[in-house]
Design a protein around this motif. Structure first.
Motif, PDB file in Angstrom:
ATOM      1  N   GLY A  13      40.610  88.940   3.144  1.00 38.03           N
ATOM      2  CA  GLY A  13      41.182  88.469   1.893  1.00 38.03           C
ATOM      3  C   GLY A  13      40.157  87.842   0.964  1.00 38.03           C
ATOM      4  O   GLY A  13      40.184  88.066  -0.247  1.00 38.03           O
ATOM      5  N   THR A  14      39.232  87.056   1.506  1.00 37.20           N
ATOM      6  CA  THR A  14      38.198  86.432   0.679  1.00 37.20           C
ATOM      7  C   THR A  14      37.329  87.503   0.045  1.00 37.20           C
ATOM      8  O   THR A  14      36.981  87.421  -1.139  1.00 37.20           O
ATOM      9  N   SER A  15      36.998  88.523   0.798  1.00 40.30           N
ATOM     10  CA  SER A  15      36.188  89.621   0.281  1.00 40.30           C
ATOM     11  C   SER A  15      36.951  90.379  -0.813  1.00 40.30           C
ATOM     12  O   SER A  15      36.386  90.702  -1.868  1.00 40.30           O
ATOM     13  N   ARG A  16      38.223  90.643  -0.590  1.00 36.33           N
ATOM     14  CA  ARG A  16      39.035  91.333  -1.610  1.00 36.33           C
ATOM     15  C   ARG A  16      39.148  90.506  -2.880  1.00 36.33           C
ATOM     16  O   ARG A  16      39.047  91.032  -3.991  1.00 36.33           O
ATOM     17  N   CYS A 106      29.930  84.276  -0.691  1.00 33.05           N
ATOM     18  CA  CYS A 106      31.017  83.861  -1.580  1.00 33.05           C
ATOM     19  C   CYS A 106      32.266  83.462  -0.809  1.00 33.05           C
ATOM     20  O   CYS A 106      33.315  84.096  -0.879  1.00 33.05           O
ATOM     21  N   ARG A 107      32.130  82.385  -0.065  1.00 27.61           N
ATOM     22  CA  ARG A 107      33.223  81.743   0.643  1.00 27.61           C
ATOM     23  C   ARG A 107      33.259  80.300   0.164  1.00 27.61           C
ATOM     24  O   ARG A 107      32.338  79.574   0.501  1.00 27.61           O
ATOM     25  N   PRO A 108      34.198  79.903  -0.611  1.00 28.29           N
ATOM     26  CA  PRO A 108      35.336  80.651  -1.113  1.00 28.29           C
ATOM     27  C   PRO A 108      34.924  81.640  -2.202  1.00 28.29           C
ATOM     28  O   PRO A 108      33.799  81.591  -2.714  1.00 28.29           O
ATOM     29  N   CYS A 109      35.861  82.494  -2.585  1.00 32.15           N
ATOM     30  CA  CYS A 109      35.554  83.561  -3.534  1.00 32.15           C
ATOM     31  C   CYS A 109      35.055  83.034  -4.875  1.00 32.15           C
ATOM     32  O   CYS A 109      34.290  83.712  -5.559  1.00 32.15           O
ATOM     33  N   GLU A 110      35.425  81.818  -5.247  1.00 29.62           N
ATOM     34  CA  GLU A 110      35.013  81.245  -6.532  1.00 29.62           C
ATOM     35  C   GLU A 110      33.498  81.121  -6.653  1.00 29.62           C
ATOM     36  O   GLU A 110      32.970  81.048  -7.761  1.00 29.62           O
ATOM     37  N   LYS A 111      32.789  81.120  -5.542  1.00 31.65           N
ATOM     38  CA  LYS A 111      31.325  81.025  -5.597  1.00 31.65           C
ATOM     39  C   LYS A 111      30.707  82.196  -6.345  1.00 31.65           C
ATOM     40  O   LYS A 111      29.607  82.085  -6.861  1.00 31.65           O
TER      41      LYS A 111
END
Length: 141
Positions: A13-16, A106-111
């Motif tokens: 999910g984080t990758s998506r 990019c964990r979390p995706c906001e990075k």
């Protein structure tokens, strides 16, 4: 911004969400499904270094043979970590994104926002509905 690469796992999910944020910026990245096409040692070393991480910090524990391989031990060397990553690509945490501005896990995706141009004035939310950008394209989180 033309050269954007994401080391992606479509089951994550984080990758998506990270991929969706890149596309929200109007960029179609090079997508490398790293479980199908694992990065070479040199690539791993470079992107981890560029992200300001150690190899140990780039390891994924959950759902991997991390413990079975003894990678939790403090005396594990970078060479041993690289050997493990080559043998078990699932050990590489994801998603790594590389752009002209640098690289990041990019964990979390906001990075990923730190690696992209300013966002368009349009809201964006994660798959679970958590808002990331407001209607002006500014970070909510």
């Amino acid at each position: 911004m033309h050269n954007v690469t994401i080391y992606h796992n479509p089951k994550c999910g984080t990758s998506r969400n990270t991929l969706a944020l890149i596309r929200h910026a109007g960029i179609e990245p090079e997508i490398i499904e790293y479980l199908k096409t694992p990065p070479k040692r040199e690539t791993i070393i470079n992107m981890v270094k560029q992200a300001g991480l150690s190899l140990r910090e780039a390891l994924r524990e959950k759902g991997t043979p991390f413990l079975e391989l003894g990678l939790d031990q403090p005396n594990v060397t970078d060479t041993q970590i690289l050997d493990a990553l080559e043998a078990h690509p699932i050990l590489l945490n994801r998603p790594f994104v590389i752009t002209e501005k640098g690289a990041n896990l990019c964990r979390p995706c906001e990075k990923v926002l730190d690696l992209l141009p300013p966002m368009p004035p349009k809201a964006f939310a994660k798959e679970d509905g958590t808002p990331v950008l407001d209607e002006q394209g500014r970070r909510v989180i």
